[in-house]
Design a protein around this motif. Structure first.
Motif, PDB file in Angstrom:
ATOM      1  N   ILE A 111      35.442  15.280  29.064  1.00 33.41           N
ATOM      2  CA  ILE A 111      35.056  16.582  29.596  1.00 33.41           C
ATOM      3  C   ILE A 111      36.011  17.103  30.674  1.00 33.41           C
ATOM      4  O   ILE A 111      36.003  18.287  30.976  1.00 33.41           O
ATOM      5  CB  ILE A 111      33.621  16.572  30.148  1.00 33.41           C
ATOM      6  CG1 ILE A 111      33.468  15.514  31.242  1.00 33.41           C
ATOM      7  CG2 ILE A 111      32.617  16.340  29.012  1.00 33.41           C
ATOM      8  CD1 ILE A 111      32.106  15.536  31.926  1.00 33.41           C
ATOM      9  N   ASP A 112      36.823  16.231  31.274  1.00 33.97           N
ATOM     10  CA  ASP A 112      37.804  16.657  32.275  1.00 33.97           C
ATOM     11  C   ASP A 112      38.791  17.640  31.643  1.00 33.97           C
ATOM     12  O   ASP A 112      39.269  17.418  30.525  1.00 33.97           O
ATOM     13  CB  ASP A 112      38.548  15.444  32.829  1.00 33.97           C
ATOM     14  CG  ASP A 112      39.667  15.831  33.778  1.00 33.97           C
ATOM     15  OD1 ASP A 112      39.366  16.179  34.936  1.00 33.97           O
ATOM     16  OD2 ASP A 112      40.846  15.804  33.345  1.00 33.97           O
ATOM     17  N   TYR A 113      39.097  18.712  32.350  1.00 36.58           N
ATOM     18  CA  TYR A 113      39.947  19.772  31.806  1.00 36.58           C
ATOM     19  C   TYR A 113      41.294  19.241  31.322  1.00 36.58           C
ATOM     20  O   TYR A 113      41.722  19.537  30.200  1.00 36.58           O
ATOM     21  CB  TYR A 113      40.164  20.856  32.864  1.00 36.58           C
ATOM     22  CG  TYR A 113      41.085  21.969  32.419  1.00 36.58           C
ATOM     23  CD1 TYR A 113      40.619  23.008  31.619  1.00 36.58           C
ATOM     24  CD2 TYR A 113      42.430  21.978  32.800  1.00 36.58           C
ATOM     25  CE1 TYR A 113      41.469  24.027  31.205  1.00 36.58           C
ATOM     26  CE2 TYR A 113      43.287  22.991  32.393  1.00 36.58           C
ATOM     27  CZ  TYR A 113      42.795  24.003  31.596  1.00 36.58           C
ATOM     28  OH  TYR A 113      43.633  25.004  31.180  1.00 36.58           O
ATOM     29  N   GLN A 114      41.972  18.450  32.152  1.00 45.16           N
ATOM     30  CA  GLN A 114      43.286  17.928  31.777  1.00 45.16           C
ATOM     31  C   GLN A 114      43.200  16.993  30.579  1.00 45.16           C
ATOM     32  O   GLN A 114      44.066  16.999  29.694  1.00 45.16           O
ATOM     33  CB  GLN A 114      43.934  17.210  32.968  1.00 45.16           C
ATOM     34  CG  GLN A 114      44.189  18.094  34.174  1.00 45.16           C
ATOM     35  CD  GLN A 114      45.189  19.207  33.890  1.00 45.16           C
ATOM     36  OE1 GLN A 114      46.020  19.101  32.988  1.00 45.16           O
ATOM     37  NE2 GLN A 114      45.100  20.287  34.651  1.00 45.16           N
ATOM     38  N   GLU A 115      42.139  16.188  30.546  1.00 45.17           N
ATOM     39  CA  GLU A 115      41.965  15.245  29.443  1.00 45.17           C
ATOM     40  C   GLU A 115      41.655  15.967  28.133  1.00 45.17           C
ATOM     41  O   GLU A 115      42.181  15.624  27.072  1.00 45.17           O
ATOM     42  CB  GLU A 115      40.851  14.251  29.778  1.00 45.17           C
ATOM     43  CG  GLU A 115      41.210  13.267  30.861  1.00 45.17           C
ATOM     44  CD  GLU A 115      42.189  12.228  30.374  1.00 45.17           C
ATOM     45  OE1 GLU A 115      41.785  11.350  29.592  1.00 45.17           O
ATOM     46  OE2 GLU A 115      43.381  12.298  30.770  1.00 45.17           O
TER      47      GLU A 115
END
Length: 233
Positions: free
Chosen positions: A40-44
Motif C-alpha cells: 500500500i506504500d506509494y513508492q512500493e
C-alpha cells in the motif's frame, strides 16, 4: 514516479502520470473494503505494481502492440493490464478476473481513468477459453502472478490466435518453470521463443517469458474449471 519510470527507459507524460495517481488512490480506497493488494506504500505500489507491469515495454516497442487485441488473464487489481493500457492507448484490452468485487473495482478504474479501449469481464479462464467469442481471438495474452507456467499455459493459450503470443511475467524461478513445462508446451502447440530479464535487483527480479502458439489449441483444452490447477499438464 516519472523519474522511476525513466530509470528503466519508460517515458510517461503528464496525463499518464495523473491516471496512475488516480489509480493509486482508488486502489488504496478500495483496498480497505476488499483485498486487492498487501502493498500500500506509494513508492512500493509505484515500483512493484505500476512499473513492474510496464517493464514489458523495455523489451517491446509500443508499435508492436498498435491496434492489437490483448487479454489479461487473472488481472486481479488490474495488473498488468491497467498500467499497460495507460501507456498503450491504441491497443484494445480485455481484463478477466474470477472475483466479482474486483471486477466492480476495475470497472470504476476504467471509467475514472477514461480508458475507453479497455473492458473487463467476470469469470474463470477455463470457461472463457471455451467460448467462441473469446477463443483464439487475441493477438497477445498477458498474465502476472497467477500460476506456475504449466498451469498458466492451459489458462492462456486458448485465447490467442495461431501465431499469437503469450507474454507471461515471472520472477527468479522462470528458468525452472520453463523446464517443467515441456509436456504442456507440446500438448498446447506452444514454444518458448525468448526469456528476457526485465529487472535484476536483490528484491526486484523480473522476467518476461515469450511463448508462440504455432497451431490451434486442441478442443479438449482448457479442461473444466479447477482441473488445470489440481492436475497440471
Amino acid at each position: 514516479m516519472k523519474n522511476l519510470f525513466m530509470k528503466y527507459g519508460i517515458v510517461i507524460n503528464d496525463k499518464q502520470l495523473m491516471q496512475f495517481e488516480t489509480y493509486y488512490h482508488l486502489l488504496i480506497e478500495w483496498n480497505q473494503k476488499i483485498n486487492l493488494t498487501t502493498i500500500i506504500d506509494y513508492q512500493e505500489v509505484t515500483k512493484k505494481h505500476f512499473l513492474d507491469s510496464c517493464l514489458l515495454l523495455t523489451q517491446y516497442s509500443e508499435k508492436v502492440f498498435f491496434g492489437k487485441k490483448i487479454i489479461d488473464v487473472g488481472t486481479g487489481a488490474g495488473f498488468p493490464g491497467i498500467p499497460l493500457s495507460i501507456l498503450l492507448p491504441d491497443s484494445e484490452f480485455l481484463l478477466v478476473d474470477s472475483l466479482n468485487k474486483r471486477v466492480d473495482f476495475l470497472t470504476l478504474v476504467i471509467e475514472e481513468l477514461g480508458l475507453n479501449q479497455v473492458s473487463v469481464v467476470h469469470g474463470r479462464a477455463e470457461d472463457f477459453g471455451k467460448r467462441e467469442e473469446f477463443r483464439e481471438k487475441f493477438d497477445f495474452c498477458i498474465s502476472r502472478a497467477v500460476a506456475a507456467l504449466p498451469i498458466l499455459l492451459e489458462y492462456c493459450s486458448p485465447f490467442v490466435k495461431v501465431d499469437g503470443t503469450l507474454l507471461l511475467y515471472k520472477s527468479i524461478k522462470a528458468h525452472d518453470e520453463i523446464e517443467e513445462s515441456d509436456q504442456a508446451m507440446q500438448l498446447l502447440n506452444c514454444t518458448v521463443s525468448s526469456l528476457a530479464e526485465l529487472a535484476n535487483e536483490p528484491d526486484f527480479q523480473r522476467y518476461i517469458v515469450e511463448i508462440r502458439k504455432s497451431a490451434p489449441t486442441p478442443d479438449k483444452f482448457p479442461r473444466r474449471a479447477g482441473k488445470p490447477k489440481k492436475q497440471p499438464l
